[in-house]
Design a protein around this motif. Structure first.
Motif, short mmCIF file in Angstrom:
data_model
loop_
_atom_site.label_atom_id
_atom_site.label_comp_id
_atom_site.label_asym_id
_atom_site.label_seq_id
_atom_site.Cartn_x
_atom_site.Cartn_y
_atom_site.Cartn_z
N MET A 1 0.81 -1.21 0.00
CA MET A 1 0.00 0.00 0.00
C MET A 1 0.84 1.27 0.00
O MET A 1 0.50 2.26 -0.62
CB MET A 1 -0.92 0.00 1.24
CG MET A 1 -1.99 -1.07 1.17
SD MET A 1 -3.14 -0.79 -0.21
CE MET A 1 -3.95 0.69 0.33
N GLU A 2 1.98 1.21 0.70
CA GLU A 2 2.82 2.39 0.74
C GLU A 2 3.33 2.75 -0.64
O GLU A 2 3.45 3.92 -0.99
CB GLU A 2 4.00 2.16 1.69
CG GLU A 2 3.61 2.07 3.15
CD GLU A 2 2.91 3.33 3.63
OE1 GLU A 2 3.36 4.44 3.29
OE2 GLU A 2 1.89 3.22 4.33
N ASN A 3 3.65 1.73 -1.46
CA ASN A 3 4.15 2.01 -2.80
C ASN A 3 3.11 2.72 -3.65
O ASN A 3 3.43 3.56 -4.48
CB ASN A 3 4.59 0.71 -3.48
CG ASN A 3 5.86 0.14 -2.88
OD1 ASN A 3 6.64 0.89 -2.29
ND2 ASN A 3 6.05 -1.16 -3.01
N ARG A 4 1.85 2.36 -3.42
CA ARG A 4 0.78 2.98 -4.20
C ARG A 4 0.64 4.47 -3.87
O ARG A 4 0.13 5.24 -4.65
CB ARG A 4 -0.54 2.26 -3.94
CG ARG A 4 -0.56 0.83 -4.48
CD ARG A 4 -1.90 0.19 -4.25
NE ARG A 4 -1.92 -1.19 -4.74
CZ ARG A 4 -2.97 -1.98 -4.65
NH1 ARG A 4 -4.09 -1.55 -4.08
NH2 ARG A 4 -2.92 -3.20 -5.11
N ARG A 33 5.94 16.46 -1.03
CA ARG A 33 6.96 15.41 -1.00
C ARG A 33 6.38 14.01 -0.88
O ARG A 33 7.09 13.02 -1.07
CB ARG A 33 7.92 15.65 0.17
CG ARG A 33 8.73 16.94 0.07
CD ARG A 33 9.69 17.05 1.23
NE ARG A 33 10.53 18.25 1.13
CZ ARG A 33 11.45 18.58 2.01
NH1 ARG A 33 11.67 17.81 3.07
NH2 ARG A 33 12.17 19.68 1.85
N SER A 34 5.11 13.91 -0.54
CA SER A 34 4.53 12.61 -0.25
C SER A 34 4.27 11.77 -1.49
O SER A 34 4.15 10.55 -1.39
CB SER A 34 3.22 12.78 0.53
OG SER A 34 2.30 13.56 -0.22
N ALA A 35 4.21 12.40 -2.66
CA ALA A 35 3.91 11.65 -3.88
C ALA A 35 4.50 12.35 -5.09
O ALA A 35 4.61 13.57 -5.13
CB ALA A 35 2.39 11.50 -4.06
N LEU A 36 4.87 11.54 -6.07
CA LEU A 36 5.43 12.06 -7.32
C LEU A 36 4.39 11.96 -8.43
O LEU A 36 3.66 10.97 -8.51
CB LEU A 36 6.68 11.28 -7.71
CG LEU A 36 7.86 11.35 -6.75
CD1 LEU A 36 8.96 10.40 -7.21
CD2 LEU A 36 8.38 12.78 -6.66
N PRO A 37 4.31 12.95 -9.32
CA PRO A 37 3.32 12.90 -10.39
C PRO A 37 3.77 12.03 -11.56
O PRO A 37 4.93 12.05 -11.94
CB PRO A 37 3.20 14.36 -10.81
CG PRO A 37 4.57 14.93 -10.55
CD PRO A 37 5.07 14.23 -9.31
N ILE A 38 2.84 11.30 -12.10
CA ILE A 38 3.04 10.63 -13.39
C ILE A 38 2.25 11.47 -14.39
O ILE A 38 1.02 11.49 -14.37
CB ILE A 38 2.53 9.19 -13.37
CG1 ILE A 38 3.31 8.36 -12.35
CG2 ILE A 38 2.64 8.56 -14.77
CD1 ILE A 38 2.80 6.94 -12.22
N GLU A 39 2.96 12.19 -15.23
CA GLU A 39 2.31 13.15 -16.12
C GLU A 39 1.75 12.48 -17.37
O GLU A 39 2.41 11.67 -18.01
CB GLU A 39 3.30 14.24 -16.54
CG GLU A 39 3.76 15.12 -15.39
CD GLU A 39 4.76 16.17 -15.84
OE1 GLU A 39 5.12 16.17 -17.05
OE2 GLU A 39 5.19 16.99 -15.01
N HIS A 40 0.53 12.87 -17.70
CA HIS A 40 -0.10 12.46 -18.95
C HIS A 40 -0.49 13.76 -19.66
O HIS A 40 -1.39 14.47 -19.20
CB HIS A 40 -1.34 11.61 -18.69
CG HIS A 40 -1.09 10.42 -17.81
ND1 HIS A 40 -0.68 9.20 -18.29
CD2 HIS A 40 -1.18 10.28 -16.46
CE1 HIS A 40 -0.55 8.34 -17.29
NE2 HIS A 40 -0.84 8.98 -16.17
N VAL A 41 0.20 14.08 -20.75
CA VAL A 41 -0.01 15.35 -21.43
C VAL A 41 -0.78 15.13 -22.73
O VAL A 41 -0.40 14.29 -23.55
CB VAL A 41 1.34 16.04 -21.73
CG1 VAL A 41 1.10 17.41 -22.37
CG2 VAL A 41 2.17 16.18 -20.46
N TYR A 42 -1.85 15.89 -22.90
CA TYR A 42 -2.70 15.78 -24.09
C TYR A 42 -2.79 17.16 -24.76
O TYR A 42 -3.68 17.95 -24.43
CB TYR A 42 -4.09 15.29 -23.71
CG TYR A 42 -4.11 14.11 -22.75
CD1 TYR A 42 -3.95 12.81 -23.20
CD2 TYR A 42 -4.31 14.33 -21.38
CE1 TYR A 42 -3.97 11.74 -22.32
CE2 TYR A 42 -4.33 13.26 -20.49
CZ TYR A 42 -4.16 11.98 -20.96
OH TYR A 42 -4.18 10.92 -20.07
#
Length: 273
Positions: A1-4, A33-42
């Motif tokens: 869960m932490e990885n998610r 700092r708690s999470a990194l974004p996974i960018e989806h650019v359209y």
């Protein structure tokens, strides 16, 4: 869960290039700092047909939705669909346009990509970019007086990327390396138009960057001498003395991004002659 919890999906929808969105999204994400974004650019989403697969992708990978769409109907459709999907959405342009409209007493043209018009400002930036490339690393020294800015500094002080960034602001920037016992070109010393700025960094920072630089097999190149901290320290002392002698302002880039260095140079622009 932490990885998610270590990442989140950030969907960026634009009816133009998406540059505004990417900058805004990254600026906001950097505050957490708690999470990194996974960018989806359209980019270039200008009708419902183009929007359909984007909304499908958001449904499959829910996350934060930021968008810049000037067409009101299309923007409303994004909001409505995101509400149905249970994901937050923000139209970054709308509150800004509303503020401008209230202050100016005029309605927005709602024209897609208005900031990318092929006007005089656009061609000024292209001209500045060509100038930066032609005058990189001491090239075409005879025309330094045509520059708005000339950046000097020892190797690996981010001279070239800073010039390129300035060019995107329409500022003609050249750069020349400072090498001990190698005189600067007379055309630089006699130039009256450009602001001449020296870039420095800490010895440790420059050594670290140089150690990671791939220089290939340049004849006569001595990597150990190039990365030696004592040698770098002497180079920096020489550069500082040179700038002091000519009264050129110095910017320490150790903890600055390229954007911050460029901003510091722009702040000095009133000194342009």
């Amino acid at each position: 869960m932490e990885n998610r919890k270590s990442f989140f999906h950030l969907h960026l929808i634009s009816d133009s290039t998406g540059e505004t969105l990417i900058s805004a999204g990254r600026a906001a994400s950097a505050q957490f700092r708690s999470a990194l974004p996974i960018e989806h650019v359209y980019p270039l989403i200008r009708n419902r047909r183009q929007l359909m697969p984007v909304l499908q992708a958001i449904d499959e990978k829910p996350g934060i939705v930021l968008y810049t769409i000037v067409d009101q109907d299309l923007a409303n459709h994004v909001d409505e669909r995101c509400k149905e999907l249970g994901v937050p959405s923000v139209n970054l342009l709308e509150p800004v346009l509303a503020t401008f409209q209230a202050y100016l007493g005029d309605r927005s043209r709602r024209r897609v990509g208005a900031q990318h018009a092929l006007n005089a400002d656009y061609f000024r930036r292209i001209d500045a970019l060509n100038f930066a490339m032609d005058h990189d690393d001491g090239q075409m020294a005879e025309s330094y007086d045509e520059a708005d800015v000339v950046i000097v500094g020892i190797s690996r002080t981010s001279k070239t990327p800073t010039c390129i960034y300035l060019a995107n602001r329409g500022i003609k920037a050249a750069n020349i390396p400072i090498v001990p016992d190698v005189p600067l070109p007379p055309s630089l010393l006699s130039a009256t138009k450009p602001l001449i700025v020296g870039l420095i960094a800490t010895t440790d920072r420059i050594s670290q960057v140089r150690e990671n630089r791939e220089l290939g097999t340049v004849a006569g190149f001595d990597r150990s001498h190039y990365t030696d901290r004592a040698n770098i320290n002497e180079e920096l002392k020489y550069a500082r003395a040179l700038c002091a002698r000519h009264q050129w302002p110095i910017i320490d880039v150790t903890r600055r991004s390229i954007e911050e260095t460029a901003a510091a140079i722009v702040a000095l622009r009133p000194k342009l002659r």
